[in-house]
Design an enzyme around this catalytic site. Structure first.
Site, PDB file in Angstrom:
ATOM      1  N   GLY A  46      -2.706  20.246   4.922  1.00 25.63           N
ATOM      2  CA  GLY A  46      -3.875  19.359   4.973  1.00 25.63           C
ATOM      3  C   GLY A  46      -3.803  18.246   3.942  1.00 25.63           C
ATOM      4  CB  CYS A  47      -3.069  18.267   0.334  1.00 28.80           C
ATOM      5  SG  CYS A  47      -4.463  19.327  -0.121  1.00 28.80           S
TER       6      CYS A  47
END
Length: 159
Positions: free
Chosen positions: A48-49
């Site tokens: 996600g990051c």
């Protein structure tokens, strides 16, 4: 859940000085007179990051053209941030806050709901700060995917 002190539009953005991916000190004050998009993310090099960081990378030129600089902050040490920057070609400062001092000042570390469980961690959040250091937008619990598109709409930046 324990209440976290959250910032809101109109608040003064807490100043800070943190080391970047190269170990050099970077302060919010360094960007005085410039609009800043300051975003907090849980951990470098996680799916996600990485999605969120690459989205900022891919939109950086148009954000800069609209007068915004981007800064990312996580708990990661500078060496890991350097690998993240190099692996994904990130073209903006990544700052290290392992002691969570800045996370706590911005109210982005605490209890959160993660897949139906209450856990303690970094609350993915973004702050838009104007050139005088005033928060224009305080966005908590943002999603990694589609975040930049939502931000562009909020800031009325054409794609």
């Amino acid at each position: 859940m324990t209440e976290i002190t959250r910032l809101a539009a109109g608040d003064t953005a807490p100043d800070f000085t943190l080391d970047d991916q190269d170990g050099a000190p970077v302060s919010l004050a360094d960007f005085s007179g410039t609009n800043v998009i300051l975003y907090f993310y849980p951990e470098a090099m996680t799916p996600g990051c990485t999605t969120q960081a690459c989205d900022f990378r891919d939109n950086l030129n148009s954000l800069k053209a609209a007068g915004y600089r981007v800064i990312g902050i996580s708990r990661d040490e500078p060496a890991k941030l350097k690998r993240f920057q190099e692996t994904d070609g990130l073209n903006f400062p990544l700052l290290s806050d392992p002691d969570l001092v800045v996370h706590n000042a911005y109210g982005v570390y605490g209890e959160k709901n993660s897949y139906g469980r209450i856990v303690t961690g970094v609350i993915r959040s973004t702050f838009v700060i104007d050139g005088s250091g005033t928060i224009e937008h305080a966005l908590y619990n943002v999603k990694a995917t589609g975040h930049i598109s939502m931000l562009r709409k909020k800031l009325t930046i054409d794609a």
